[in-house]
Design a protein around this motif. Structure first.
Motif, PDB file in Angstrom:
ATOM      1  N   ARG A 151      -0.572 -15.556   2.942  1.00 60.21           N
ATOM      2  CA  ARG A 151       1.149 -16.000   2.441  1.00 60.21           C
ATOM      3  C   ARG A 151       0.973 -14.835   1.054  1.00 60.21           C
ATOM      4  O   ARG A 151       2.010 -14.416   0.341  1.00 60.21           O
ATOM      5  CB  ARG A 151       1.075 -17.083   1.373  1.00 60.21           C
ATOM      6  N   LEU A 152       0.188 -13.691   1.759  1.00 59.53           N
ATOM      7  CA  LEU A 152       0.398 -12.560   0.293  1.00 59.53           C
ATOM      8  C   LEU A 152       0.828 -11.215   1.477  1.00 59.53           C
ATOM      9  O   LEU A 152       0.068 -11.076   2.326  1.00 59.53           O
ATOM     10  CB  LEU A 152      -1.787 -12.371  -0.021  1.00 59.53           C
ATOM     11  N   GLY A 153       1.647 -10.099   0.952  1.00 60.81           N
ATOM     12  CA  GLY A 153       2.119  -9.246   1.446  1.00 60.81           C
ATOM     13  C   GLY A 153       1.718  -7.415   0.926  1.00 60.81           C
ATOM     14  O   GLY A 153       1.741  -7.349   0.070  1.00 60.81           O
ATOM     15  N   VAL A 154       1.777  -6.652   1.417  1.00 55.34           N
ATOM     16  CA  VAL A 154       2.441  -5.567   1.495  1.00 55.34           C
ATOM     17  C   VAL A 154       3.213  -4.907   1.865  1.00 55.34           C
ATOM     18  O   VAL A 154       3.778  -5.307   2.881  1.00 55.34           O
ATOM     19  CB  VAL A 154       1.444  -4.741   1.693  1.00 55.34           C
ATOM     20  N   CYS A 155       4.005  -4.148   0.751  1.00 59.43           N
ATOM     21  CA  CYS A 155       5.296  -4.064   0.959  1.00 59.43           C
ATOM     22  C   CYS A 155       5.903  -3.074   1.777  1.00 59.43           C
ATOM     23  O   CYS A 155       4.983  -2.215   2.756  1.00 59.43           O
ATOM     24  CB  CYS A 155       6.285  -3.021   0.078  1.00 59.43           C
ATOM     25  N   ASP A 156       6.558  -3.696   3.060  1.00 61.98           N
ATOM     26  CA  ASP A 156       6.844  -2.423   4.106  1.00 61.98           C
ATOM     27  C   ASP A 156       7.888  -1.056   3.411  1.00 61.98           C
ATOM     28  O   ASP A 156       8.204  -0.681   4.695  1.00 61.98           O
ATOM     29  CB  ASP A 156       7.492  -3.340   5.044  1.00 61.98           C
ATOM     30  N   ALA A 157       8.571  -1.361   2.566  1.00 66.61           N
ATOM     31  CA  ALA A 157       9.258   0.247   2.561  1.00 66.61           C
ATOM     32  C   ALA A 157       8.171   1.371   2.534  1.00 66.61           C
ATOM     33  O   ALA A 157       7.536   1.133   1.869  1.00 66.61           O
ATOM     34  CB  ALA A 157       9.868  -0.504   1.294  1.00 66.61           C
ATOM     35  N   THR A 158       9.186   2.337   2.801  1.00 63.50           N
ATOM     36  CA  THR A 158       8.410   4.188   2.368  1.00 63.50           C
ATOM     37  C   THR A 158       8.995   4.202   0.998  1.00 63.50           C
ATOM     38  O   THR A 158      10.239   4.253   1.311  1.00 63.50           O
ATOM     39  CB  THR A 158       9.000   4.446   3.853  1.00 63.50           C
ATOM     40  N   PRO A 159       8.710   4.728   0.106  1.00 66.69           N
ATOM     41  CA  PRO A 159       7.380   4.785  -0.018  1.00 66.69           C
ATOM     42  C   PRO A 159       6.580   3.807  -0.710  1.00 66.69           C
ATOM     43  O   PRO A 159       4.919   4.045  -1.402  1.00 66.69           O
ATOM     44  CB  PRO A 159       6.575   6.029  -0.328  1.00 66.69           C
ATOM     45  N   CYS A 160       7.020   2.583  -0.776  1.00 65.39           N
ATOM     46  CA  CYS A 160       6.369   1.313  -1.784  1.00 65.39           C
ATOM     47  C   CYS A 160       5.024   0.812  -1.293  1.00 65.39           C
ATOM     48  O   CYS A 160       5.167   0.406   0.394  1.00 65.39           O
ATOM     49  CB  CYS A 160       7.498   0.039  -1.699  1.00 65.39           C
ATOM     50  N   ASP A 161       4.504   0.546  -2.535  1.00 63.78           N
ATOM     51  CA  ASP A 161       2.583   0.109  -1.869  1.00 63.78           C
ATOM     52  C   ASP A 161       2.856  -1.484  -2.399  1.00 63.78           C
ATOM     53  O   ASP A 161       1.379  -1.852  -2.869  1.00 63.78           O
ATOM     54  CB  ASP A 161       1.835   1.169  -1.765  1.00 63.78           C
ATOM     55  N   HIS A 162       3.936  -2.025  -3.014  1.00 66.35           N
ATOM     56  CA  HIS A 162       3.855  -2.961  -4.101  1.00 66.35           C
ATOM     57  C   HIS A 162       3.052  -4.582  -3.500  1.00 66.35           C
ATOM     58  O   HIS A 162       3.561  -4.201  -1.863  1.00 66.35           O
ATOM     59  CB  HIS A 162       5.004  -3.372  -4.663  1.00 66.35           C
ATOM     60  N   VAL A 163       2.569  -5.011  -4.127  1.00 63.65           N
ATOM     61  CA  VAL A 163       2.260  -6.317  -3.307  1.00 63.65           C
ATOM     62  C   VAL A 163       3.166  -7.771  -3.540  1.00 63.65           C
ATOM     63  O   VAL A 163       3.887  -7.594  -4.880  1.00 63.65           O
ATOM     64  CB  VAL A 163       0.340  -6.954  -3.551  1.00 63.65           C
ATOM     65  N   PHE A 164       3.024  -7.707  -2.815  1.00 60.95           N
ATOM     66  CA  PHE A 164       3.736  -9.559  -2.898  1.00 60.95           C
ATOM     67  C   PHE A 164       3.043 -10.848  -2.922  1.00 60.95           C
ATOM     68  O   PHE A 164       2.275 -10.893  -1.770  1.00 60.95           O
ATOM     69  CB  PHE A 164       5.531  -9.104  -3.008  1.00 60.95           C
TER      70      PHE A 164
END
Length: 180
Positions: free
Chosen positions: A133-146
């Protein structure tokens, strides 16, 4: 205790630029103004170190490696022991107490409190909803987690902004490909 909120705050902690005391105060927000005066440089340093330790938990979950998520969380729980206690606001004034748990004792620093909340929130989330249930943003170049608390576990972006940006980029790419 709202462990999902603690888990979500842990993502915010990983994403934050914790350059100094002011940045830690900003993370605490208005809801935790009573902690602002307790923040010291050592808290910012400890939280930056914790960010580096916690990020791999989100990355392992993002790749679906449940065993690694649990292994990493257990290592962090051993490294950063949680010292919970029961508190009852109003109990001293003769009122009926509002008994609830705190995840760090009263002598804990602000960094220790935030670390304990993060670890308890993530551990509870993993036990209740699963380790993916934890992830890393798929948007480029974002590297934020959620933290993904959606019913169908379909979240791919850290924010609506990243989701919109990625959708617009995909749309433009399709339009460009169709025009050629």
């Amino acid at each position: 205790m709202d462990f999902v909120r603690y888990a979500e705050r842990s993502a915010g902690l990983v994403n934050a630029d914790l350059e100094d005391v002011d940045a830690v105060v900003e993370i605490l927000g208005h809801q935790r103004a009573w902690l602002h005066g307790q923040v010291v440089d050592r808290d910012a340093t400890a939280l930056r170190r914790f960010q580096r330790e916690l990020r791999p938990v989100f990355e392992a979950s993002n790749t679906g490696d449940e065993h690694r998520v649990v292994e990493l969380l257990n290592e962090l729980l051993a490294k950063h022991p949680v010292t919970p206690y029961i508190a009852g606001h109003g109990a001293r004034d003769g009122e009926e107490a509002d008994w609830h748990m705190h995840v760090a004792d009263r002598q804990s620093s602000v960094a220790e409190l935030l670390v304990a909340e993060s670890l308890m929130g993530l551990s509870t989330l993993v036990c209740d909803l699963g380790a993916t249930r934890l992830g890393v943003c798929d948007a480029t170049p974002c590297d934020h987690v959620f933290v993904d608390t959606s019913p169908n576990q379909s979240r791919r972006y850290c924010s609506d902004r990243c989701s919109s940006r990625a959708n617009v980029a995909a749309y433009r790419a399709r339009q460009k490909a169709a025009a050629q």
